[in-house]
Design an enzyme around this catalytic site. Structure first.
Site, PDB file in Angstrom:
ATOM      1  N   ASP A 185       0.812  -1.226   0.000  1.00 51.92           N
ATOM      2  CA  ASP A 185       0.000   0.000   0.000  1.00 51.92           C
ATOM      3  C   ASP A 185       0.841   1.269   0.000  1.00 51.92           C
ATOM      4  OD1 ASP A 185      -2.212  -1.657   0.066  1.00 51.92           O
ATOM      5  OD2 ASP A 185      -2.304  -1.639   2.256  1.00 51.92           O
ATOM      6  N   LYS A 234       1.818   2.086  -5.157  1.00 56.27           N
ATOM      7  CA  LYS A 234       2.372   1.553  -6.408  1.00 56.27           C
ATOM      8  C   LYS A 234       1.452   1.837  -7.602  1.00 56.27           C
ATOM      9  CE  LYS A 234       2.441  -2.419  -4.339  1.00 56.27           C
ATOM     10  NZ  LYS A 234       2.176  -2.014  -2.939  1.00 56.27           N
ATOM     11  N   GLY A 294      -4.414  -4.285  -3.895  1.00 55.41           N
ATOM     12  CA  GLY A 294      -5.422  -3.263  -4.180  1.00 55.41           C
ATOM     13  C   GLY A 294      -4.665  -2.002  -4.541  1.00 55.41           C
ATOM     14  N   HIS A 295      -4.643  -1.668  -5.820  1.00 53.46           N
ATOM     15  CA  HIS A 295      -3.844  -0.529  -6.292  1.00 53.46           C
ATOM     16  C   HIS A 295      -4.772   0.597  -6.726  1.00 53.46           C
ATOM     17  CE1 HIS A 295      -0.201  -3.368  -7.225  1.00 53.46           C
ATOM     18  NE2 HIS A 295      -0.587  -3.395  -5.969  1.00 53.46           N
ATOM     19  N   GLN A 317       2.147  -5.983  -3.187  1.00 52.89           N
ATOM     20  CA  GLN A 317       2.595  -6.123  -1.790  1.00 52.89           C
ATOM     21  C   GLN A 317       3.883  -5.301  -1.602  1.00 52.89           C
ATOM     22  OE1 GLN A 317       1.559  -9.445  -3.429  1.00 52.89           O
ATOM     23  NE2 GLN A 317      -0.339  -8.458  -2.839  1.00 52.89           N
TER      24      GLN A 317
END
Ligand code: GDP
Ligand code: IMO
Ligand code: MG
Length: 414
Positions: free
Chosen positions: A7, A10, A34-35, A216
């Protein structure tokens, strides 16, 4: 590459960098990621699809090192299509990416429940069990969905999983989940399935720049993270070699992404975690709630011992600092420069990180002013520049991009 516990931002960085590239490829992880991206007043969260999908003329590749859940992926594709994004012509799959079965998710939940107090805090997307089947040489790959006996192979693996679930005392009703999963598989058959290792090496040989998007972060890496509180893939730069088929000699710039402070979601050690008002303030200002699970992210000061470890492991050539704006209102800012361990002080990330790992802080003066509208390095306040330069000196790598807000435009490139 994410240099902390995920988080870091990225998704935003990949979106910002994509105009320099023609190909964006994910090489590990799956829907545990989750980007978030924001541009033109719109916000998106991507889990499986690379963050280059919004730019025209860019090819996006799901690399062989990934694990793919057809259900979540098809929902993600439909969400993008509803927003007017043409996904099908821009998204390619490696035939060698692995499949997440509905039973992998059930096994994830069963394994976590069995761990009780020591649970990892997994996103429960089936990541661990899917990678276990990969290394255990039992798994199904994307390319298998084109085989005539795919259903038979699926049933064999599912039955094995049902047996395992029984050992955990879990009952499982396959028919509840299978229909949707097979419908998703049917939909995915329309996409391009490629030998992505050849495709990517062809691009590189032709001089076409390729951007690999990490998921990650380094401290969640299966080998170098805070084991066992990690994910099940290689989240460091080495994962690009195995997860895309790119030789180490072909890797160019390594962008290392970190937040101006630190967060972690799920269980596991976090030496600079703040349990006080300051931690709460960081969470509120930084909106630190998980993009996948909505869970509260744990917050703390920037840990330079851990950051330098991550810089080393990834061979970072350029640092990218995110969420600098979150520290706007702080009189003083702390950074960990050493750890105090029972057997002395160290600036190396220890084998066992636990309650006995006490950070030794350096206190820096905060800039105490709003930097959200700054767009040039020259215009940052002196205290902010001192903060950045301190990090650069400690890590031995320049900070080349600074982010002062979630939007694409809120970015300073030095
Ligand atoms: P990723 O998993 O590394 O892509 O990061 P996430 O998207 O999960 O989390 C980063 C969060 O911070 C998202 O909500 C972003 O919109 C937000 N964000 C990214 N950069 C900045 C920034 O510079 N400032 C602020 N305030 N938010 C940011
Ligand atoms: P992005 O790509 C933050 C964490 C989980 C849990 C551990 C293992 O958005 O940065 P898993 O589901 O992989 O079995 O969970 O890793 N985790 C993440 N934390 N960002 C992520 O991805 C994460 N992916 C997994 O919270 O502690
Ligand atoms: Mg995320």
């Amino acid at each position: 590459m994410g240099l902390q516990w995920g988080d870091e931002g990225k998704g935003k960085v990949v979106d910002v960098l994509t105009p320099r590239y023609r190909v964006v490829a994910r090489f590990q992880g799956g829907p545990n990621a989750g980007h978030s991206l924001r541009f033109d007043g719109k916000s998106f969260i991507l889990s499986t699809i690379p963050s280059g999908i919004f730019r025209n003329g860019v090819i996006n590749i799901i690399g062989n090192g990934m694990v793919v859940d057809p259900n979540t992926l098809v929902k993600e594709i439909h969400g993008l299509e509803a927003a007017g994004v043409d996904v099908m012509s821009k998204l390619y799959f490696s035939k060698k990416a692995h499949l997440i079965l509905p039973t992998h998710r059930a096994l994830d939940a069963a394994a976590e429940a069995a761990k009780g107090e020591t649970k990892i805090g997994s996103t429960l997307k089936g990541i661990g069990p899917a990678y276990m089947d990969k290394t255990g040489r039992n798994a199904l790959r994307m390319g298998d969905i084109l085989a005539h006996d795919f259903k038979h192979r699926y049933a064999r693996l599912r039955d094995k999983h049902i047996h395992l679930l029984g050992c955990y005392g879990f009952e499982y009703e396959p028919h509840k989940h299978e229909k949707e999963w097979f419908e998703a598989i049917d939909y995915l058959r329309k996409f391009a399935f490629i030998d992505s290792e050849y495709a990517i090496n062809d691009y590189i040989d032709e001089g076409i720049p390729v951007l690999a998007e990490g998921a990650q972060g380094t401290l969640l890496d299966i080998d170098f993270g805070t084991y066992p509180y990690v994910t099940s893939s290689t989240t460091t730069c080495a994962g690009v070699c195995t997860g895309l088929g790119v030789a180490p000699t072909k890797i160019g710039n390594v962008y290392g992404i970190f937040k101006a402070y630190a967060t972690r979601v799920g269980g596991g050690p976090f030496p600079t975690e703040l349990f006080d008002e300051t931690g709460k303030r960081l969470r509120e200002i930084g909106k630190e709630f998980g993009s996948v699970t909505g869970r509260e992210r744990r917050c703390g000061w920037l840990d330079l011992v851990a950051l330098r470890y991550a810089v080393m492991l990834n061979g970072v050539t350029e640092l990218i600092m995110m969420k600098a704006d979150v520290l706007n209102g702080f009189d003083t800012i702390k950074v960990a420069v050493d750890y105090d361990l029972p057997d002395g002080q160290t600036n190396r990330f220890p084998y066992e990180v636990d309650g006995g790992t006490k950070p030794v802080y350096r206190e820096l003066k905060g800039w105490n002013t709003d930097i959200c509208n700054v767009r040039r390095w020259e215009d940052f306040p002196a205290e902010f520049k001192t903060y950045v330069e301190f990090i650069e000196r400690y890590c031995g790598v320049p900070v080349m991009i600074i982010s002062v807000g979630p939007d694409r435009e809120e970015t300073i490139i030095r």
